[in-house]
Structure formats: structure tokens, C-alpha cells
Motif scaffolding. Sequence first.
Motif, PDB file in Angstrom:
ATOM      1  N   SER A 257      25.577  92.309 -29.375  1.00 36.20           N
ATOM      2  CA  SER A 257      24.814  91.664 -30.460  1.00 36.20           C
ATOM      3  C   SER A 257      23.752  92.565 -31.084  1.00 36.20           C
ATOM      4  O   SER A 257      22.944  92.090 -31.872  1.00 36.20           O
ATOM      5  CB  SER A 257      24.145  90.400 -29.925  1.00 36.20           C
ATOM      6  N   HIS A 258      23.749  93.835 -30.737  1.00 31.79           N
ATOM      7  CA  HIS A 258      22.762  94.767 -31.276  1.00 31.79           C
ATOM      8  C   HIS A 258      21.340  94.247 -31.049  1.00 31.79           C
ATOM      9  O   HIS A 258      20.502  94.216 -31.944  1.00 31.79           O
ATOM     10  CB  HIS A 258      22.994  95.021 -32.774  1.00 31.79           C
ATOM     11  N   CYS A 259      21.085  93.829 -29.807  1.00 27.45           N
ATOM     12  CA  CYS A 259      19.746  93.322 -29.464  1.00 27.45           C
ATOM     13  C   CYS A 259      18.946  94.437 -28.788  1.00 27.45           C
ATOM     14  O   CYS A 259      19.513  95.426 -28.330  1.00 27.45           O
ATOM     15  CB  CYS A 259      19.870  92.127 -28.527  1.00 27.45           C
ATOM     16  N   ARG A 260      17.636  94.247 -28.744  1.00 26.48           N
ATOM     17  CA  ARG A 260      16.794  95.151 -27.954  1.00 26.48           C
ATOM     18  C   ARG A 260      16.983  94.792 -26.486  1.00 26.48           C
ATOM     19  O   ARG A 260      16.743  93.654 -26.097  1.00 26.48           O
ATOM     20  CB  ARG A 260      15.318  94.957 -28.314  1.00 26.48           C
ATOM     21  N   MET A 261      17.427  95.749 -25.681  1.00 31.64           N
ATOM     22  CA  MET A 261      17.779  95.433 -24.296  1.00 31.64           C
ATOM     23  C   MET A 261      16.569  95.024 -23.455  1.00 31.64           C
ATOM     24  O   MET A 261      16.686  94.217 -22.555  1.00 31.64           O
ATOM     25  CB  MET A 261      18.460  96.644 -23.639  1.00 31.64           C
ATOM     26  N   ALA A 262      15.410  95.608 -23.777  1.00 28.65           N
ATOM     27  CA  ALA A 262      14.225  95.310 -22.959  1.00 28.65           C
ATOM     28  C   ALA A 262      13.922  93.815 -23.006  1.00 28.65           C
ATOM     29  O   ALA A 262      13.961  93.199 -24.064  1.00 28.65           O
ATOM     30  CB  ALA A 262      13.031  96.087 -23.489  1.00 28.65           C
ATOM     31  N   GLY A 263      13.637  93.248 -21.845  1.00 27.86           N
ATOM     32  CA  GLY A 263      13.230  91.843 -21.798  1.00 27.86           C
ATOM     33  C   GLY A 263      14.373  90.867 -21.633  1.00 27.86           C
ATOM     34  O   GLY A 263      14.152  89.671 -21.492  1.00 27.86           O
ATOM     35  N   HIS A 264      15.594  91.352 -21.651  1.00 28.97           N
ATOM     36  CA  HIS A 264      16.720  90.429 -21.479  1.00 28.97           C
ATOM     37  C   HIS A 264      17.049  90.242 -20.001  1.00 28.97           C
ATOM     38  O   HIS A 264      16.791  91.115 -19.172  1.00 28.97           O
ATOM     39  CB  HIS A 264      17.951  90.945 -22.219  1.00 28.97           C
ATOM     40  N   SER A 265      17.658  89.097 -19.699  1.00 34.40           N
ATOM     41  CA  SER A 265      18.032  88.791 -18.312  1.00 34.40           C
ATOM     42  C   SER A 265      19.194  89.693 -17.883  1.00 34.40           C
ATOM     43  O   SER A 265      19.919  90.234 -18.729  1.00 34.40           O
ATOM     44  CB  SER A 265      18.467  87.334 -18.206  1.00 34.40           C
ATOM     45  N   ALA A 266      19.388  89.800 -16.562  1.00 26.50           N
ATOM     46  CA  ALA A 266      20.499  90.611 -16.047  1.00 26.50           C
ATOM     47  C   ALA A 266      21.828  90.046 -16.542  1.00 26.50           C
ATOM     48  O   ALA A 266      22.749  90.796 -16.880  1.00 26.50           O
ATOM     49  CB  ALA A 266      20.453  90.635 -14.527  1.00 26.50           C
TER      50      ALA A 266
END
Length: 378
Positions: free
Chosen positions: A258-267
Motif C-alpha cells: 500500500s506504499h505506507c510508511r513502515m514505521a509504526g505499523h504492527s508486525a
Amino acid sequence: MKYRPENTPPESLRARDETELCSTQHARPAKSFNDMHWLKQLGVRTIATTGVQRLFMTPFESQVTSLLFHRFFGPGESVSCGRERIRKMCGWLSQKFTVLNADQFADCLPTQEFPERTLLITIDDAHKEVLDVIDVFQQFGISPVVFVPLGWIDSASSQQPEPTLAAMVTLLEHSDDCHWKLEFSNGVCVDLKSQGRLSGIDTIVELCANSEGFTAELRNQLTEFDAKSRDLTSEFCTWHELQSLHQMGVSMGSHSVSHCRMAGHSAGRLRYEFEESRRVLIQRFGTCRLFAYPYGTRDVHDAHTEKLLHAAGYDNAFLVHAGFGLNGKRFALPRVDIPDLELNDRLFRALSVGAQIPLIHSKNVFRKEHRRHPKSDQ
Ligand SMILES: [Zn+2]
């Protein structure tokens, strides 16, 4: 999209003659190269011409260079002029560097034994502009790697009868107005507005990733999917276009779902972003060894993302920071970002050999010092 025989413009340009092409302007608002801050330009040029970067960096012969492109034409630049500029650029790159393709690059990484002056060309996001220049790269034997954001391509591809979970998650991630309240037949309710976007998408991914039934329920409730998704993805290649590029020697790497910023996302979300994008790319193109972090700043990456990328089967991953030293960091490789501007030959060459790196490093050192001693300049 089919392509004309080698050395000719792609089909999208077939009907136009060169005169028409010269007047063809890209839709982005006109903004000239001079919009870059003149001091920065002066600094880069001065460093490039004096060779100051050699004092700070690995000798040119043993550098491993990765260049990052997004788009290929400057704002307001005509297609024919842009292609001519790219042709000169490719000629210089093929003379000065040993250009590897994605597989050759990944094969060299474990031992770090690269040919002299290794270069890898990377292209993020699969913007349609790549279709207008890929034959120019091909003329010089340069095979770039395109980092594909799965959800954007799924949405842009008309042959998909129904939007995939990847396309729907991508819409939820990027929609400005994330107001949806979704109810599923197992009693789970997701209110993206009150629950928050990240947490809501986590629940949706967990629910739908292994169940087509829940994915269909999601589709039925995203009533504005078609219109919103079209706005979001019309500038990107379809699967058919990527397949044509692949047949011309272009490799495909993952740029997440989804072209999201990876930082802060759940495992769980990270696993979905890494594993699903790789699964689909392998299914379509046979292999997917490389990953590029969306946005690519250092803060999107940490030991946790590295571990999950490794577990998902990737050989290495790229950030976007200026540097040439690999230092064994397989999942935080540097790339030199080439701005989407009508760069003249000299500035492009200066950027490619790292003339800006001492400036960027100095700026980072200054920022760190300033954070450590915030009142020192008062
Ligand atoms: Zn990107």
C-alpha cells in the motif's frame, strides 16, 4: 501496451511526429530547474568540480552506486527533449559505470565482490513515464529494476474483475476522507474514523487476508472504491504494461502493498505488506529478491523491519539516502535520489558521482549537534 521495434518510441507515442512531440507538455505545473535553491546548486557544483567528495568517500573505482528515479521528465519538458536528455545521460552512465541488472546486483551482495564502478538503476512507483523512456535505456544495455507498489498497480489494471484486498487496503491508506464504518458478518465492526486508520486497517487485514468471503464483504461496503481508486492510480502502470517492461529486461522488486510508511505499523501489517507483495510479484514475474521502502527515509527502517523482510524472503532492501558504502547493511542500502527535474548534463553527472553527499552529511551532523545542544546558538 505493445512496443515498437527496438530503438523506436513506444506505442503511446506512435501517432505523433517529432514536431508534435516537441510541443507535448507534461501535465505537471511548469516549474523550472532554477527552482532548486541556488546555494545548493552552487555547493554541489563547487564540490563536484573541486573533487572535495573524494576526501570524504570511497574511491570512485570501488563505489557501488544505486540511482533512484521516480519520473523522467521535468515539469513542462516535452517528451522528445526529455528522451534526448535521457539518451545523453544513459550514454554517459554506460561509459563510466559497470551497469548491473537486479539479479547480478543481488548475487554480488553476499560476498560484496562487485565489479569496478558498479551501478544499479532503480525506478520507484512504476509511473507511466517509464514506458516513454525504457527503449532508450535498452539501447545502452541498461536493465533497471522497477519497485512496484502492488495496490496501485492492482487498482490501475482494468483486467482485475474485482478490486483485490491489496487495492482496497491501498485506498484506505491514502484516502483523504477515511470515513468508512464497516461491519462484517462475524460481528466485527471497523470504524476507521473513530478507531483510527492504522488500527482499522490492521483489523481489516487480519480479517480478510485469509478469507475471500470477508474480502467480498469489504468490497460491497466500499461503495466509492471505483471513483476514488481511479483518481489515485491513473498515473501508474498496469500489470499488462509491467509485463511488457519485464519482457524488455526490466526486473521487478517490491515497493510494499500500500506504499505506507513502515514505521509504526504492527508486525501483522508489515508481514502483509512484505509477503503479499512478494507473493504476487513472484507469481507474475517468477522472482522478487529486492525491496525498496516507500519514502525511504531512515526512520521507516529498524531492526524489526529488517528481520521481517529477511523472513519474507528478500535478499536486500533499499532506503533513499545518499551514500555508496554498503557496510554489510543488506536491508538498509543507500540510493542516490535523482530529482524529477530537467537536470542539465553537468548537474546530473555531479549528483551521480555523489557531489552532494558531503553537503548532506554536513547538514545531518549540524542537525544532530543542534538537537544535542539546542540553546547553543542563542
Ligand atoms: Zn514510492
